[in-house]
Write a protein that holds these residues in place. Structure first.
Motif, short mmCIF file in Angstrom:
data_model
loop_
_atom_site.label_atom_id
_atom_site.label_comp_id
_atom_site.label_asym_id
_atom_site.label_seq_id
_atom_site.Cartn_x
_atom_site.Cartn_y
_atom_site.Cartn_z
N LEU A 23 -12.02 -0.99 -16.57
CA LEU A 23 -12.29 0.39 -16.13
C LEU A 23 -13.74 0.57 -15.73
O LEU A 23 -14.06 1.34 -14.81
CB LEU A 23 -11.93 1.36 -17.26
CG LEU A 23 -10.43 1.54 -17.54
CD1 LEU A 23 -10.23 2.27 -18.87
CD2 LEU A 23 -9.77 2.31 -16.41
N GLY A 24 -14.63 -0.14 -16.42
CA GLY A 24 -16.05 -0.02 -16.10
C GLY A 24 -16.45 -0.82 -14.87
O GLY A 24 -17.55 -0.64 -14.33
N GLY A 25 -15.58 -1.71 -14.43
CA GLY A 25 -15.93 -2.56 -13.30
C GLY A 25 -15.58 -1.98 -11.95
O GLY A 25 -15.93 -2.55 -10.91
N GLY A 26 -14.90 -0.86 -11.90
CA GLY A 26 -14.55 -0.27 -10.61
C GLY A 26 -13.18 0.39 -10.67
O GLY A 26 -12.54 0.45 -11.72
N LYS A 27 -12.70 0.86 -9.51
CA LYS A 27 -11.41 1.55 -9.47
C LYS A 27 -10.27 0.58 -9.70
O LYS A 27 -10.28 -0.55 -9.24
CB LYS A 27 -11.24 2.24 -8.11
CG LYS A 27 -12.19 3.42 -7.89
CD LYS A 27 -11.89 4.10 -6.57
CE LYS A 27 -12.79 5.31 -6.38
NZ LYS A 27 -12.52 6.00 -5.09
N LEU A 28 -9.27 1.07 -10.42
CA LEU A 28 -8.07 0.28 -10.65
C LEU A 28 -7.10 0.45 -9.48
O LEU A 28 -7.07 1.50 -8.83
CB LEU A 28 -7.38 0.70 -11.95
CG LEU A 28 -8.16 0.58 -13.25
CD1 LEU A 28 -7.28 1.02 -14.42
CD2 LEU A 28 -8.65 -0.84 -13.48
N THR A 29 -6.31 -0.57 -9.25
CA THR A 29 -5.25 -0.44 -8.25
C THR A 29 -4.15 0.43 -8.84
O THR A 29 -4.08 0.63 -10.06
CB THR A 29 -4.68 -1.83 -7.90
OG1 THR A 29 -4.04 -2.37 -9.07
CG2 THR A 29 -5.78 -2.79 -7.45
N PRO A 30 -3.26 0.98 -8.00
CA PRO A 30 -2.15 1.78 -8.53
C PRO A 30 -1.33 1.01 -9.58
O PRO A 30 -0.90 1.59 -10.58
CB PRO A 30 -1.32 2.10 -7.28
CG PRO A 30 -2.34 2.10 -6.18
CD PRO A 30 -3.30 1.00 -6.52
N GLU A 31 -1.11 -0.28 -9.35
CA GLU A 31 -0.35 -1.09 -10.31
C GLU A 31 -1.10 -1.19 -11.64
O GLU A 31 -0.50 -1.11 -12.72
CB GLU A 31 -0.09 -2.48 -9.74
CG GLU A 31 0.86 -2.52 -8.55
CD GLU A 31 0.18 -2.10 -7.25
OE1 GLU A 31 -1.08 -1.96 -7.25
OE2 GLU A 31 0.90 -1.90 -6.26
N GLU A 32 -2.42 -1.38 -11.55
CA GLU A 32 -3.22 -1.48 -12.77
C GLU A 32 -3.23 -0.16 -13.53
O GLU A 32 -3.20 -0.14 -14.76
CB GLU A 32 -4.65 -1.92 -12.42
CG GLU A 32 -4.77 -3.37 -11.99
CD GLU A 32 -6.17 -3.73 -11.55
OE1 GLU A 32 -6.59 -4.87 -11.79
OE2 GLU A 32 -6.85 -2.85 -10.96
N LYS A 33 -3.30 0.95 -12.80
CA LYS A 33 -3.28 2.26 -13.45
C LYS A 33 -1.98 2.46 -14.22
O LYS A 33 -1.98 2.97 -15.35
CB LYS A 33 -3.45 3.37 -12.41
CG LYS A 33 -4.84 3.46 -11.82
CD LYS A 33 -4.92 4.59 -10.79
CE LYS A 33 -6.31 4.70 -10.20
NZ LYS A 33 -6.41 5.79 -9.20
N ARG A 34 -0.85 2.06 -13.60
CA ARG A 34 0.43 2.21 -14.29
C ARG A 34 0.49 1.30 -15.52
O ARG A 34 0.99 1.70 -16.58
CB ARG A 34 1.57 1.89 -13.31
CG ARG A 34 1.84 2.98 -12.28
CD ARG A 34 3.16 2.75 -11.57
NE ARG A 34 3.12 1.56 -10.72
CZ ARG A 34 2.73 1.55 -9.46
NH1 ARG A 34 2.34 2.68 -8.87
NH2 ARG A 34 2.74 0.43 -8.76
N ALA A 35 -0.03 0.07 -15.37
CA ALA A 35 -0.02 -0.87 -16.50
C ALA A 35 -0.88 -0.35 -17.64
O ALA A 35 -0.51 -0.45 -18.83
CB ALA A 35 -0.53 -2.24 -16.04
N PHE A 36 -2.02 0.25 -17.29
CA PHE A 36 -2.91 0.79 -18.31
C PHE A 36 -2.25 1.96 -19.03
O PHE A 36 -2.28 2.05 -20.27
CB PHE A 36 -4.23 1.22 -17.68
CG PHE A 36 -5.15 1.95 -18.62
CD1 PHE A 36 -5.51 1.40 -19.84
CD2 PHE A 36 -5.66 3.21 -18.29
CE1 PHE A 36 -6.35 2.06 -20.71
CE2 PHE A 36 -6.50 3.88 -19.15
CZ PHE A 36 -6.85 3.32 -20.37
N ALA A 37 -1.64 2.85 -18.27
CA ALA A 37 -0.96 4.01 -18.88
C ALA A 37 0.18 3.56 -19.79
O ALA A 37 0.36 4.11 -20.89
CB ALA A 37 -0.45 4.94 -17.78
#
Length: 318
Positions: A23-37
């Protein structure tokens, strides 16, 4: 097979650390956002671990704020506020321990330096990183005061021409040479005396009166406290414990917490564990006092862990 509670917590903490770093390294891709959630909602343990990791990352991110603040302070304010702030954060960076006696010491070493001092009587003291000594030779004794840190002494023996005893004082106790080589290390209010050749008499005092003394033989070490408590001598790997004189740190099945504590002695930045449970992991190896970053790399590889550095102030192992 299911994870033990500690293994499960370590795994969750490691995953939380990875998410905070990503999260501190830059914007997440949509797939990464879903995986994180999905990961965050999977368990209350995940959410708690993420909050802890985020809080630690926030505390460590002090570099840019300090630089801006420096431009607004006088040199005096920088020194006092900087030291106070670092101690509040618990990072232990900068000078490490601060003790007024160090300012008046005869010999000191900064963090990371190992120095050999030749004394007037022919004795030698090898001073470890961030150590301070005062020399108080009189007509009746050769006394060295170890203010902080640790030092290895090679003592010029008592002869017809040199009859004065050689005494190292630290934290209210004394170590008197009965031979030629020994090490005294002060950590906080406690002191350890380790003998590598012949023997040493270690004594403690209680309200100014001799309280107790023991003879520490070659290959043994003893611990005493400022309150006068004195332990029993125990056998130790003295050669490994004093290897720092040659720029090496030797560990044989040591806990990761102990290893990190020792490595921190040789660097201004601080090595930290993301999870306290990692501290019990065991480490063996020989590392250089002058390459603590290399030691971290080797240790994380050995234990299948990861690390990240924050602005040169701290290195977090997770």
């Amino acid at each position: 097979m299911t994870d033990s509670t500690d293994d499960q917590q370590d795994r969750i903490d490691a995953e939380a650390a990875e998410w905070v770093i990503r999260l501190g390294g830059g914007k997440l891709t949509p797939e990464e956002k879903r995986a994180f959630a999905t990961w965050r909602l999977a368990s209350s343990l995940h959410e708690a671990a993420f909050q802890r990791a985020s809080s630690l990352w926030s505390d460590l991110d002090v570099g840019s704020r300090e630089k801006k603040a420096r431009h607004r302070r006088t040199a005096t304010h920088v020194t006092s506020a900087g030291i106070a702030g670092l101690f509040v954060l618990g990072l232990g960076i900068g000078t490490g321990w601060v003790e007024p006696g160090r300012w008046l010491a005869d010999y000191t070493t900064p963090v990371g330096e190992i120095r050999t001092v030749h004394l007037a009587d022919g004795s030698m003291a090898v001073m470890d990183s961030h150590t301070a000594l005062s020399v108080r030779y009189t007509a009746s004794e050769r006394r060295i005061v170890l203010i902080g840190g640790e030092a290895y002494f090679t003592v010029a023996p008592v002869t017809v021409d040199e009859r004065r005893p050689f005494v190292v004082e630290s934290a209210g106790g004394t170590s008197t040479a009965l031979g030629t080589e020994f090490m005294v290390a002060r950590e906080g209010a406690g002191v350890d005396t380790t003998v590598t050749e012949h023997s040493v008499r270690v004594a403690t005092r209680d309200v100014g009166t001799l309280h107790r003394s023991v003879i520490v033989e070659e290959g043994q070490s003893v611990h005493y406290g400022r309150d006068g408590t004195l332990g029993t001598p125990v056998s130790v790997p003295a050669a490994s414990m004093t290897a720092w004189r040659n720029g090496q740190l030797v560990f044989d099945n040591a806990t990761l917490s102990d290893v990190i504590g020792r490595l921190n002695h040789y660097r201004r930045g601080r090595i930290m564990l993301m999870s306290s449970g990692l501290g019990a992991r065991r480490v063996s190896g020989v590392f250089s006092c002058t390459d603590t970053d290399g030691a971290v790399t080797a240790i994380t590889r050995q234990l299948a862990l990861r690390s990240v550095s924050v602005g040169g102030l701290a290195t977090v192992i997770y």
